[in-house]
Design an enzyme around this catalytic site. Structure first.
Site, PDB file in Angstrom:
ATOM      1  CE1 TYR A  56     -41.583 -13.468  26.732  1.00 44.41           C
ATOM      2  CE2 TYR A  56     -39.564 -13.867  25.516  1.00 44.41           C
ATOM      3  CZ  TYR A  56     -40.489 -12.988  26.036  1.00 44.41           C
ATOM      4  OH  TYR A  56     -40.325 -11.637  25.849  1.00 44.41           O
ATOM      5  CB  SER A  72     -39.164  -5.221  29.534  1.00 44.44           C
ATOM      6  OG  SER A  72     -40.071  -5.430  28.465  1.00 44.44           O
ATOM      7  CD  GLN A  80     -37.157  -6.882  25.229  1.00 44.13           C
ATOM      8  OE1 GLN A  80     -38.010  -7.740  25.024  1.00 44.13           O
ATOM      9  NE2 GLN A  80     -35.915  -7.184  25.587  1.00 44.13           N
ATOM     10  CD1 TRP A 140     -41.002  -5.297  23.607  1.00 48.23           C
ATOM     11  CD2 TRP A 140     -42.771  -6.203  22.599  1.00 48.23           C
ATOM     12  NE1 TRP A 140     -42.123  -4.987  24.359  1.00 48.23           N
ATOM     13  CE2 TRP A 140     -43.213  -5.540  23.770  1.00 48.23           C
ATOM     14  CE3 TRP A 140     -43.716  -6.865  21.803  1.00 48.23           C
ATOM     15  CZ2 TRP A 140     -44.563  -5.503  24.147  1.00 48.23           C
ATOM     16  CZ3 TRP A 140     -45.053  -6.831  22.182  1.00 48.23           C
ATOM     17  CH2 TRP A 140     -45.461  -6.163  23.340  1.00 48.23           C
ATOM     18  CB  SER A 141     -44.108  -6.102  18.462  1.00 50.61           C
ATOM     19  OG  SER A 141     -45.186  -6.448  17.632  1.00 50.61           O
ATOM     20  N   PRO A 142     -41.485  -4.912  16.077  1.00 51.66           N
ATOM     21  CG  PRO A 142     -39.503  -5.349  14.938  1.00 51.66           C
ATOM     22  CD  PRO A 142     -40.263  -5.736  16.166  1.00 51.66           C
ATOM     23  N   GLY A 200     -38.874 -12.237  15.575  1.00 52.66           N
ATOM     24  CA  GLY A 200     -39.111 -13.647  15.837  1.00 52.66           C
ATOM     25  C   GLY A 200     -39.423 -14.333  14.529  1.00 52.66           C
ATOM     26  CD  GLN A 253     -41.726 -16.561   9.290  1.00 51.52           C
ATOM     27  OE1 GLN A 253     -41.388 -17.076  10.347  1.00 51.52           O
ATOM     28  NE2 GLN A 253     -42.986 -16.285   9.006  1.00 51.52           N
ATOM     29  CG  ASN A 262     -38.104 -10.384   9.420  1.00 53.44           C
ATOM     30  OD1 ASN A 262     -38.724  -9.841   8.520  1.00 53.44           O
ATOM     31  ND2 ASN A 262     -38.679 -11.192  10.293  1.00 53.44           N
TER      32      ASN A 262
END
Length: 333
Positions: free
Chosen positions: A54, A151, A176, A204-206, A283, A289, A293
């Site tokens: 990342y 993942s 993941q 990830w990315s729900p 994220g 934010q 969330n």
């Protein structure tokens, strides 16, 4: 905040995890990134997910600095290995060489002596799985990682790795994958296999790269500065930027209002209704934010509401189990 066991392991994690894939070290200044981590801690989030790749390794460093001074036993730090982190021919993949070098580099950047979970970021079909798992076993046995995860692995890959992990006496406890109302490819094979093996999903990315916030409107250009207009985020979000998908998302708004949630909170709460999901990664580029969330934690959606959601989104959702990522290059560079 609510907390769950990671798979069938004894480790308990926050059901909302904080991830820094597209923010720390790239899109967000460090001061804002630190504020987001502080907001996560204030919300009761104890689980932090990153990866060596990342922001070209900078994300781990930012997270390490952000968590400095926190009681190490009170937080869970997850990172990953696979994608290229340097120009060399061995600076990638799941070879023993890359894994053993990468764990040391990740620990240095994260400023910790161990990570709670070390994950294979993709499956490496150019390296024998036995070599990969034996290297992971050495990482665990040396105390540099407590648990092992994967993942975006297929059900068959997970099953093979789990069998080797049992032989090597190391805890492979997590998967993941991407998972949301709109991207449901794990439901057919990965989830049933994981339930059988005692493996939990850290999804990830729900919010489907922001599409499930409702900010993208059918027939209109994406808002300036949104992920859909950013080269680093637009490639993945493009699959959802179709009018029929965006129209379905708008039809979810009354259901979210009915539940007393924002659309984003509804999306996060939805993935957490799956009993095989141990945590949902969120994220943020702004602290507020994170706080918003995090309110999805502990929310129970009634069966009737879940059925109404399915009625709206299933016609446009991606469900083919064969689309589970097996993202490897056609040939080793």
């Amino acid at each position: 905040m609510e907390y769950r066991h990671l798979g069938n392991s004894g480790m308990i994690i926050s059901e909302i995890a904080y991830g820094n894939w597209l923010t720390h070290g790239s899109q967000v200044e460090e001061e804002a990134a630190l504020a987001c981590v502080r907001a996560a801690l204030d919300a009761g989030i104890t689980t932090f997910d990153t990866a060596d790749v990342y922001a070209e390794t900078r994300a781990e460093s930012v997270l390490g600095r952000a968590l400095k001074g926190e009681r190490r036993e009170g937080i869970e730090i997850f990172t990953k290995v696979y994608w290229p982190t340097g120009p060399g021919k061995n600076d990638r993949g799941l070879s023993r060489k890359h894994i053993m070098e990468s764990i040391d580099n990740s620990l240095r950047r994260l400023e910790t002596s161990y990570v709670d979970l070390y994950q294979a970021h993709r499956f490496d079909r150019f390296t024998p799985l036995e070599e990969t798992m034996e290297a992971f076993a050495d990482v665990v046995h040396s105390g540099k990682a407590l648990y092992i995860g994967v993942s975006e692995w297929s059900a068959d890959q997970i099953r093979r790795a789990h069998a080797l992990a049992r032989e090597l006496r190391i805890p492979l406890v997590s998967s993941q994958p991407q998972y949301s109302m709109l991207w449901r490819v794990i439901e057919g094979e990965v989830v049933p296999t994981s339930e059988e093996l005692g493996i939990g999903q850290i999804v990830w990315s729900p919010i489907a790269q922001g599409v499930l916030t409702g900010k993208y409107l059918p027939g209109q250009q994406p808002p300036a500065g949104s992920r859909a207009t950013d080269d680093r985020g637009s490639a993945m979000i493009s699959r959802f930027m179709r009018d029929e998908v965006l129209e379905a998302v708008q039809r979810l708004k009354p259901l979210a209002d009915e539940a007393g949630l924002t659309l984003a909170q509804l999306a996060v709460a939805w993935v957490l209704q799956n009993s095989n999901v141990s945590a949902a990664i969120v994220g943020a580029s702004r602290p507020e934010q994170v706080a918003e969330n995090a309110k999805a934690a502990g929310v129970t959606l009634e069966e009737e509401l879940m059925a109404r959601i399915d009625e709206i989104v299933l016609p446009v959702a991606v469900t083919d189990p064969h689309l589970v990522h097996q993202s490897v290059p056609a040939q080793r560079p």
